[in-house]
Design a protein around this motif. Structure first.
Motif, PDB file in Angstrom:
ATOM      1  N   TYR A 122       0.748  -1.155   0.001  1.00 19.61           N
ATOM      2  CA  TYR A 122       0.022   0.108  -0.060  1.00 19.61           C
ATOM      3  C   TYR A 122       0.992   1.291  -0.209  1.00 19.61           C
ATOM      4  O   TYR A 122       1.995   1.238   0.588  1.00 19.61           O
ATOM      5  CB  TYR A 122      -1.004  -0.036   1.181  1.00 19.61           C
ATOM      6  N   GLN A 172       0.934   5.177   0.995  1.00 14.83           N
ATOM      7  CA  GLN A 172       0.213   6.475   2.021  1.00 14.83           C
ATOM      8  C   GLN A 172       0.786   7.694   1.647  1.00 14.83           C
ATOM      9  O   GLN A 172       1.885   7.885   2.312  1.00 14.83           O
ATOM     10  CB  GLN A 172       0.176   5.850   3.675  1.00 14.83           C
ATOM     11  N   GLU A 219      -4.667   8.820   2.949  1.00 15.64           N
ATOM     12  CA  GLU A 219      -5.394   7.680   2.639  1.00 15.64           C
ATOM     13  C   GLU A 219      -4.364   6.427   2.265  1.00 15.64           C
ATOM     14  O   GLU A 219      -3.385   6.852   1.799  1.00 15.64           O
ATOM     15  CB  GLU A 219      -6.372   8.047   1.396  1.00 15.64           C
ATOM     16  N   LEU A 220      -4.918   5.465   2.418  1.00 17.23           N
ATOM     17  CA  LEU A 220      -4.187   4.155   1.969  1.00 17.23           C
ATOM     18  C   LEU A 220      -4.294   3.551   0.368  1.00 17.23           C
ATOM     19  O   LEU A 220      -5.769   3.528   0.294  1.00 17.23           O
ATOM     20  CB  LEU A 220      -4.416   2.989   2.896  1.00 17.23           C
TER      21      LEU A 220
END
Lengths: 113, 116
Positions: free
Chosen positions: B37, B39, B44-45
């Motif tokens: 992921y 960030q 937000e991811l």
């Protein structure tokens, strides 16, 4: 994919109060989760929000402090109860979709004074 | 015990350089999933990739590529020709079949700083 909306996006709260964070998914999902990200840290799973039954909490998290509801397949809430400055974090909702991807909301940034 | 290790706390590169982020995981399950992921500073991811334990094929998506090596329990991520917009914290995560699907164990994250 799934679009996950969280409210509020940020809030400043007083010590001893409680705040409920809402998470809405734009499609029905089987599994929803709540994570916490303390300042400058990684993400830690708080609990799995189970539809129609009590949430499953991870070690170190309890229902009295973090009550969770999941009334249907698209919505969940997390309450942070009796807050202290140590609860200042980003709280993130996530949902697992059928394609095998796990999406996250934009997070709710909580500051406790 | 830490199940996902991202040993690099921060990597700084100049634009157009390649950057590789290391991720080492630990599990006894034979079936598991690995994720990356992003960030960005906004918080937000952003989902980048999911890989299951039976698929060791490397993957390329635009400037991103992933190298999965079960023999060394590693799932490394390379950004080719980095851009300023790549500046973010990148998390590697593990989901074990023994847990319910979707429960992720995250690494500590690697901060990538790309300067012009």
């Amino acid at each position: 994919s799934a679009v996950i909306s969280q409210k509020p996006s940020r809030d400043i709260c007083q010590r001893g109060t409680s705040l409920t964070i809402q998470c809405q998914v734009d499609s029905q999902v089987t599994m929803m989760f709540w994570y916490r990200q303390q300042p400058g840290q990684s993400l830690t799973l708080i609990a799995t929000a189970n539809q129609g039954s009590e949430a499953t909490y991870e070690s170190g998290f309890v229902i009295d402090k973090f009550p969770i509801s999941r009334p249907n397949l698209t919505f969940s809430t997390l309450t942070v109860s009796n807050m202290s400055p140590e609860d200042s974090s980003i709280y993130l909702c996530s949902a697992a979709v059928g394609t095998g991807e796990l999406f996250f909301g934009e997070g709710s940034r909580l500051t406790v004074l | 015990a830490q199940k996902v290790t991202q040993a690099q706390t921060e990597i700084s590169v100049v634009e157009k350089e390649d950057v590789t982020l290391d991720c080492v995981y630990e599990t006894r399950d034979t079936t598991y999933y690995l994720f990356w992921y992003k960030q960005p500073p906004s918080g937000e991811l952003v989902f980048l990739i999911r890989r299951n334990s039976f698929d060791e094929q490397n993957e390329i998506s635009g400037r991103y590529s992933w190298n999965f090596q079960k023999s060394t329990s590693s799932f490394n991520f390379t950004i080719t020709a980095s851009q300023v917009v790549d500046s973010a914290v990148y998390f590697c995560a593990l989901s074990e079949l023994a847990d319910s699907w979707g429960k992720l164990q995250f690494g500590a994250g690697t901060q990538v700083v790309v300067t012009p």
